[in-house]
Design a protein around this motif. Structure first.
Motif, PDB file in Angstrom:
ATOM      1  N   ARG A 141      50.089  44.214  38.477  1.00 23.38           N
ATOM      2  CA  ARG A 141      48.855  43.799  39.149  1.00 23.38           C
ATOM      3  C   ARG A 141      47.992  42.911  38.258  1.00 23.38           C
ATOM      4  NH1 ARG A 141      45.946  49.158  41.022  1.00 23.38           N
ATOM      5  NH2 ARG A 141      44.423  47.625  41.783  1.00 23.38           N
ATOM      6  N   LEU A 163      39.227  50.248  35.656  1.00 21.49           N
ATOM      7  CA  LEU A 163      39.295  51.261  36.709  1.00 21.49           C
ATOM      8  C   LEU A 163      38.525  52.503  36.256  1.00 21.49           C
ATOM      9  CD1 LEU A 163      43.133  50.982  37.489  1.00 21.49           C
ATOM     10  CD2 LEU A 163      41.260  49.804  38.678  1.00 21.49           C
ATOM     11  N   ARG A 203      47.018  53.101  42.074  1.00 25.63           N
ATOM     12  CA  ARG A 203      47.457  52.130  43.074  1.00 25.63           C
ATOM     13  C   ARG A 203      46.374  51.889  44.127  1.00 25.63           C
ATOM     14  NH1 ARG A 203      53.464  54.103  44.759  1.00 25.63           N
ATOM     15  NH2 ARG A 203      53.518  52.088  45.820  1.00 25.63           N
ATOM     16  N   ARG A 204      45.544  52.918  44.390  1.00 25.16           N
ATOM     17  CA  ARG A 204      44.489  52.764  45.400  1.00 25.16           C
ATOM     18  C   ARG A 204      43.210  52.144  44.836  1.00 25.16           C
ATOM     19  NH1 ARG A 204      46.222  58.145  46.624  1.00 25.16           N
ATOM     20  NH2 ARG A 204      44.382  58.946  45.550  1.00 25.16           N
ATOM     21  N   GLU A 205      42.999  52.268  43.550  1.00 21.65           N
ATOM     22  CA  GLU A 205      41.749  51.807  42.937  1.00 21.65           C
ATOM     23  C   GLU A 205      41.700  50.286  42.838  1.00 21.65           C
ATOM     24  OE1 GLU A 205      38.921  53.253  41.793  1.00 21.65           O
ATOM     25  OE2 GLU A 205      39.600  55.118  42.713  1.00 21.65           O
ATOM     26  N   ARG A 206      40.472  49.781  43.044  1.00 22.75           N
ATOM     27  CA  ARG A 206      40.232  48.357  42.841  1.00 22.75           C
ATOM     28  C   ARG A 206      39.464  48.191  41.525  1.00 22.75           C
ATOM     29  NH1 ARG A 206      37.158  45.751  47.629  1.00 22.75           N
ATOM     30  NH2 ARG A 206      37.834  43.842  46.542  1.00 22.75           N
ATOM     31  N   MET A 210      36.664  43.028  40.565  1.00 24.58           N
ATOM     32  CA  MET A 210      36.880  42.507  41.909  1.00 24.58           C
ATOM     33  C   MET A 210      36.107  43.280  42.963  1.00 24.58           C
ATOM     34  SD  MET A 210      41.001  41.932  41.805  1.00 24.58           S
ATOM     35  CE  MET A 210      41.798  41.025  40.464  1.00 24.58           C
ATOM     36  N   ALA A 211      35.350  44.270  42.553  1.00 23.90           N
ATOM     37  CA  ALA A 211      34.701  45.141  43.533  1.00 23.90           C
ATOM     38  C   ALA A 211      33.683  44.414  44.365  1.00 23.90           C
ATOM     39  CB  ALA A 211      34.025  46.308  42.808  1.00 23.90           C
TER      40      ALA A 211
END
Length: 213
Positions: A141, A163, A203-206, A210-211
């Motif tokens: 990523r 994160l 995998r779910r966290e942004r 980029m938030a």
């Protein structure tokens, strides 16, 4: 001690005659050969300077010569510690603690390998590969750069900055990896499941960068 043969030197001599006689005597090759060479002279001079230095230090260091010896021992220990942290030994230890020891696989490949190991009861391998899946997924990523030699703690710290919601879990995951991979502890089903959950959360966290976009 220089001696003169009676037959060569007059009994009644003046100063200049005595000087010439002494010069002729000392020019004999046996005196020249007996003198130390330049390296010996330098070594002797360095020894004298070192002795003077030690004498001076022993007079100002508490405890005299024993205090000086203690200071020297501490300096030697300091040098050894620095070498261990920065030299070949440190690099070898760092290499052993690296997350990826060889060619990288994809995150999905590590997940499958971890699942197979867990199914076979090899939880040590399962813990290692599941944490590798976490780190490899972050590289895929572009949240972590692909860098050789990164340790689990470094990966957790770098990823946790992006994160923050899983920063604590990343540190705990790195500890589980180190305990098995470096500390020699047995892997457990609970540790494997904790890393599996960590993988899913990452995998779910942004990332925070980029938030707001």
């Amino acid at each position: 001690m220089v001696t003169f043969r009676v037959m060569d030197v007059p009994v009644d001599i003046d100063r200049d005659t005595a000087r010439r006689a002494a010069a002729e005597e000392l020019s004999d090759p046996k005196y020249r050969d007996a003198r130390p060479n330049i390296l010996q002279q330098i070594g002797q001079w360095l020894g004298e300077q070192l002795e003077k230095l030690l004498d001076g230090l022993s007079s100002v260091v508490p405890g005299g010569i024993f205090g000086l010896l203690l200071v020297l021992v501490l300096l030697i220990v300091l040098v050894v510690v620095i070498r261990l942290r920065t030299g070949k030994v440190a690099r070898a230890v760092r290499a052993e603690r690296a997350v990826f020891g060889g060619k990288r696989q994809s995150a999905d490949d590590y997940r499958r390998s971890a699942a197979d190991a867990a199914a076979g009861g090899r939880y040590g391998d399962a813990v290692r590969d599941r944490f590798r899946a976490v780190v490899r997924a972050l590289e895929e990523r572009a949240l972590l750069d692909v860098r050789s030699g990164r340790t689990a703690d470094e990966a957790a710290a770098e990823a946790g900055a992006l994160l923050p919601n899983v920063a604590d879990a990343l540190r705990q995951g790195a500890r589980l990896f180190d305990d098995v991979h470096y500390g020699g502890r047995e892997g457990t089903e609970a540790a494997y499941r904790a890393l599996t959950e960590l993988d899913e959360r990452c995998r779910r966290e942004r990332p925070v960068a980029m938030a707001g976009s």
